[in-house]
Design a protein around this motif. Structure first.
Motif, PDB file in Angstrom:
ATOM      1  N   LEU A   1       0.755  -1.303   0.070  1.00  0.00           N
ATOM      2  CA  LEU A   1      -0.049   0.125  -0.088  1.00  0.00           C
ATOM      3  C   LEU A   1       0.758   1.133  -0.063  1.00  0.00           C
ATOM      4  CD1 LEU A   1      -2.828   1.552   0.151  1.00  0.00           C
ATOM      5  CD2 LEU A   1      -2.754   1.175   2.644  1.00  0.00           C
ATOM      6  N   ARG A   2       1.851   1.259   0.856  1.00  0.00           N
ATOM      7  CA  ARG A   2       2.707   2.375   0.944  1.00  0.00           C
ATOM      8  C   ARG A   2       3.416   2.732  -0.442  1.00  0.00           C
ATOM      9  NH1 ARG A   2       3.346   6.319   4.662  1.00  0.00           N
ATOM     10  NH2 ARG A   2       5.488   7.240   4.407  1.00  0.00           N
ATOM     11  N   THR A   3       3.723   1.753  -1.268  1.00  0.00           N
ATOM     12  CA  THR A   3       4.218   1.993  -2.565  1.00  0.00           C
ATOM     13  C   THR A   3       3.373   2.585  -3.457  1.00  0.00           C
ATOM     14  OG1 THR A   3       6.012  -0.105  -2.339  1.00  0.00           O
ATOM     15  CG2 THR A   3       5.514   0.873  -4.521  1.00  0.00           C
ATOM     16  N   VAL A   4       2.269   2.046  -3.414  1.00  0.00           N
ATOM     17  CA  VAL A   4       1.051   2.809  -4.140  1.00  0.00           C
ATOM     18  C   VAL A   4       0.643   4.049  -3.996  1.00  0.00           C
ATOM     19  CG1 VAL A   4      -1.221   2.762  -4.840  1.00  0.00           C
ATOM     20  CG2 VAL A   4      -0.184   0.539  -4.767  1.00  0.00           C
ATOM     21  N   GLU A   5       0.975   4.311  -2.713  1.00  0.00           N
ATOM     22  CA  GLU A   5       0.846   6.048  -2.143  1.00  0.00           C
ATOM     23  C   GLU A   5       2.119   6.706  -2.758  1.00  0.00           C
ATOM     24  OE1 GLU A   5      -1.630   4.795   1.843  1.00  0.00           O
ATOM     25  OE2 GLU A   5       0.358   5.168   2.108  1.00  0.00           O
ATOM     26  N   GLU A   6       3.062   6.008  -2.493  1.00  0.00           N
ATOM     27  CA  GLU A   6       4.080   6.757  -2.986  1.00  0.00           C
ATOM     28  C   GLU A   6       4.073   7.021  -4.364  1.00  0.00           C
ATOM     29  OE1 GLU A   6       6.828   8.068  -1.000  1.00  0.00           O
ATOM     30  OE2 GLU A   6       5.364   7.906   0.462  1.00  0.00           O
TER      31      GLU A   6
END
Length: 72
Positions: free
Chosen positions: A29-34
């Motif tokens: 999820l953090r990767t998608v957000e970034e």
């Protein structure tokens, strides 16, 4: 179009929220957000692979559902 915009557009095409999108494509999820925020850039091929997966699921997901419905 920037890669961040491509990722957002692909997610919008799926109708999934960020968490669902991340889980579905097995991306943290953090990767998608970034990616969407433009703080990190995915490799150039990632949006293309996601698009292919979406098209595949649209095409064959409908066929599989129809075949399943016909047997029930």
């Amino acid at each position: 179009m920037e890669l961040s915009e491509k990722i957002r557009a692909l997610r919008a095409e799926t109708g999934l929220n960020r968490k669902q999108f991340a889980e579905h494509f097995q991306i943290p999820l953090r990767t998608v957000e970034e990616w969407e925020a433009g703080r990190r850039k995915p490799p150039e091929y990632i949006p293309r692979l996601i698009k292919y997966q979406i098209l595949y699921e649209q095409q064959f997901g409908k066929q599989n559902k129809k075949e399943h419905d016909d047997t029930v």
